[in-house]
Scaffold this active site. Structure first.
Site, mmCIF file in Angstrom:
data_model
loop_
_atom_site.group_PDB
_atom_site.id
_atom_site.type_symbol
_atom_site.label_atom_id
_atom_site.label_comp_id
_atom_site.label_asym_id
_atom_site.label_seq_id
_atom_site.Cartn_x
_atom_site.Cartn_y
_atom_site.Cartn_z
ATOM 1 N N THR A 46 91.249 -19.386 8.920
ATOM 2 C CA THR A 46 90.876 -18.693 7.675
ATOM 3 C C THR A 46 92.067 -17.850 7.259
ATOM 4 O O THR A 46 92.428 -16.896 7.963
ATOM 5 C CB THR A 46 89.662 -17.770 7.905
ATOM 6 O OG1 THR A 46 88.584 -18.553 8.390
ATOM 7 C CG2 THR A 46 89.258 -17.076 6.609
ATOM 8 N N LYS A 77 85.864 -20.552 1.253
ATOM 9 C CA LYS A 77 85.549 -19.768 2.463
ATOM 10 C C LYS A 77 85.470 -18.266 2.139
ATOM 11 O O LYS A 77 84.521 -17.582 2.542
ATOM 12 C CB LYS A 77 86.633 -20.037 3.517
ATOM 13 C CG LYS A 77 86.610 -19.140 4.730
ATOM 14 C CD LYS A 77 85.543 -19.513 5.709
ATOM 15 C CE LYS A 77 85.491 -18.525 6.873
ATOM 16 N NZ LYS A 77 84.375 -18.745 7.760
HETATM 17 P P1 NAD Z 1 91.542 -16.564 18.639
HETATM 18 O O1 NAD Z 1 92.352 -15.327 18.591
HETATM 19 O O2 NAD Z 1 90.527 -16.744 19.717
HETATM 20 O O3 NAD Z 1 92.518 -17.852 18.691
HETATM 21 C C1 NAD Z 1 93.755 -17.931 18.041
HETATM 22 C C2 NAD Z 1 94.717 -18.549 19.035
HETATM 23 O O4 NAD Z 1 95.966 -18.789 18.388
HETATM 24 C C3 NAD Z 1 95.014 -17.651 20.235
HETATM 25 O O5 NAD Z 1 94.652 -18.337 21.430
HETATM 26 C C4 NAD Z 1 96.518 -17.396 20.146
HETATM 27 O O6 NAD Z 1 97.152 -17.318 21.416
HETATM 28 C C5 NAD Z 1 96.972 -18.609 19.362
HETATM 29 N N1 NAD Z 1 98.268 -18.450 18.706
HETATM 30 C C6 NAD Z 1 98.694 -17.440 17.901
HETATM 31 N N2 NAD Z 1 99.937 -17.692 17.457
HETATM 32 C C7 NAD Z 1 100.309 -18.886 17.993
HETATM 33 C C8 NAD Z 1 101.479 -19.682 17.914
HETATM 34 N N3 NAD Z 1 102.547 -19.300 17.203
HETATM 35 N N4 NAD Z 1 101.520 -20.853 18.586
HETATM 36 C C9 NAD Z 1 100.452 -21.253 19.323
HETATM 37 N N5 NAD Z 1 99.314 -20.535 19.455
HETATM 38 C C10 NAD Z 1 99.245 -19.367 18.792
HETATM 39 O O7 NAD Z 1 90.852 -16.681 17.188
HETATM 40 P P2 NAD Z 1 89.623 -17.625 16.770
HETATM 41 O O8 NAD Z 1 88.354 -16.861 16.874
HETATM 42 O O9 NAD Z 1 89.772 -18.953 17.451
HETATM 43 O O10 NAD Z 1 89.923 -17.768 15.209
HETATM 44 C C11 NAD Z 1 90.927 -18.654 14.715
HETATM 45 C C12 NAD Z 1 90.782 -18.720 13.198
HETATM 46 O O11 NAD Z 1 89.459 -19.173 12.853
HETATM 47 C C13 NAD Z 1 90.952 -17.376 12.491
HETATM 48 O O12 NAD Z 1 91.666 -17.594 11.301
HETATM 49 C C14 NAD Z 1 89.521 -16.913 12.232
HETATM 50 O O13 NAD Z 1 89.416 -16.062 11.113
HETATM 51 C C15 NAD Z 1 88.841 -18.257 11.967
HETATM 52 N N6 NAD Z 1 87.387 -18.278 12.224
HETATM 53 C C16 NAD Z 1 86.868 -17.695 13.324
HETATM 54 C C17 NAD Z 1 85.490 -17.730 13.528
HETATM 55 C C18 NAD Z 1 84.879 -17.087 14.754
HETATM 56 O O14 NAD Z 1 83.641 -16.924 14.768
HETATM 57 N N7 NAD Z 1 85.659 -16.739 15.777
HETATM 58 C C19 NAD Z 1 84.647 -18.383 12.615
HETATM 59 C C20 NAD Z 1 85.228 -19.021 11.515
HETATM 60 C C21 NAD Z 1 86.611 -18.959 11.326
#
Ligand code: NAD
Length: 295
Positions: free
Chosen positions: A94, A169
């Site tokens: 997102t 979204k």
């Molecule tokens: P998260 O923090 O659990 O996962 C993100 C991952 O990206 C982490 O493991 C981090 O180490 C990795 N990362 C960051 N920079 C990186 C790079 N340069 N190279 C490789 N890996 C890298 O977050 P999440 O909850 O999985 O959310 C991810 C996205 O999904 C966000 O944009 C969030 O807004 C969206 N989202 C989350 C939810 C939810 O309920 N958690 C629901 C809908 C959308």
């Protein structure tokens, strides 16, 4: 149909999404900066690469699931230089609409296809493979992506041109932030008026006040047993993430000249709640903040 897929960002959402691609029979090479995320994905059958570029080499599709726009632009900026022509880039994070459009432009400059495909459904939906995907991109890119998205989700909607998935979204989540604060305010007023939670729920859930924040995610314990209010407001969907999405909608409103006064107000309420150290609580816990605004 099968394909080699690279998956970058194997966190709370990306990890289970990549696992579902493995279950569906795709060969998935993944990378994440966090060792814990890498190990969990490896256990689910993802081949872990040394770098994001190694994961992407030779892939027909590259999926990213990263925290914010700056991460997506940094990762895409390097991956577009190693991806072979015609590769499909899919960003499920997102992020702000402007960064999403920049990411599409990066892909187009390197003769790659691309879609923005943010999701709703949370970590539960990611694990169960029941996410909703909101897709922005050309019809050609959408047609190429659909069978892969189906392995991770239940409903796939082509919203329009590049950036339209992110637009859908943030509009949806602005409704959600506003409706949750509205429902919370109604319960706080009911408490002051001596009306029971159950009575308000029984009336509003079958009247014109009915909405998802009330009937699926009720912010007081009792009426909806599965709502986070019955589990000490453990998320669910964290208040910090709601704040992030409300800020994105405010940035987009500012940039496009749309008036969103209630969205602005909801963002301010979540900002204050987050500043008080409550960002990791479920977003329905905003009722606790509203309850004490008059103290
Ligand atoms: P998260 O923090 O659990 O996962 C993100 C991952 O990206 C982490 O493991 C981090 O180490 C990795 N990362 C960051 N920079 C990186 C790079 N340069 N190279 C490789 N890996 C890298 O977050 P999440 O909850 O999985 O959310 C991810 C996205 O999904 C966000 O944009 C969030 O807004 C969206 N989202 C989350 C939810 C939810 O309920 N958690 C629901 C809908 C959308």
């Amino acid at each position: 149909m099968s394909a080699r897929i690279a998956f970058i960002g194997l966190g709370n959402m990306g990890g289970p999404m990549a696992a579902n691609l493995v279950k569906a029979g795709f060969a998935v090479a993944g990378f994440d900066l966090s060792e814990t995320s890498r190990e969990q994905a490896r256990a689910a059958g993802v081949t872990i690469a040394e770098t994001a570029e190694d994961a992407a080499a030779g892939a027909e599709m590259i999926v990213t699931m990263l925290p914010a726009g700056r991460h997506v632009l940094a990762v895409w900026g390097s991956l577009v230089t190693v991806a072979k022509p015609e590769t499909l880039m899919i960003d499920c994070s997102t992020i702000d609409v402007e960064s999403a459009r920049k990411a599409h432009a990066l892909a187009a400059d390197h003769r790659l296809h691309s879609i923005d495909a943010p999701v709703s459904g949370g970590t539960g939906g990611a694990s169960a493979g029941t996410l909703t995907f909101m897709v922005g991109g050309t019809s050609e890119a959408f047609a190429k992506a659909e069978f892969v998205l189906q392995a991770m989700g239940k409903k796939i909607v082509h919203c329009g041109n590049p950036g339209s998935g992110q637009a859908a979204k943030i509009c949806n989540n602005m409704i959600l932030g506003i409706s949750m604060t509205a429902v919370a305010e109604a319960f706080v007023l009911a408490e002051k008026l001596g009306l029971s939670h159950q009575a308000l729920f029984d009336v509003a859930s079958t009247s014109s006040g009915q909405c998802w924040s009330l009937t699926s995610y009720c912010p007081v314990p009792g009426p909806v047993p599965a709502s986070p209010a019955n589990n000490d407001y453990r998320p669910g969907f964290a208040a910090a993430l709601m704040l992030k999405d409300l800020k994105l909608s405010q940035e987009a409103a500012e940039a496009s000249g749309a008036a969103t006064p209630l969205g602005a107000h909801a963002a301010a309420l979540y900002e204050a709640f987050d500043k008080d150290g409550n960002g990791s609580q479920d977003f329905s816990a905003i009722i606790k903040h509203i309850r004490h605004l008059k103290d």
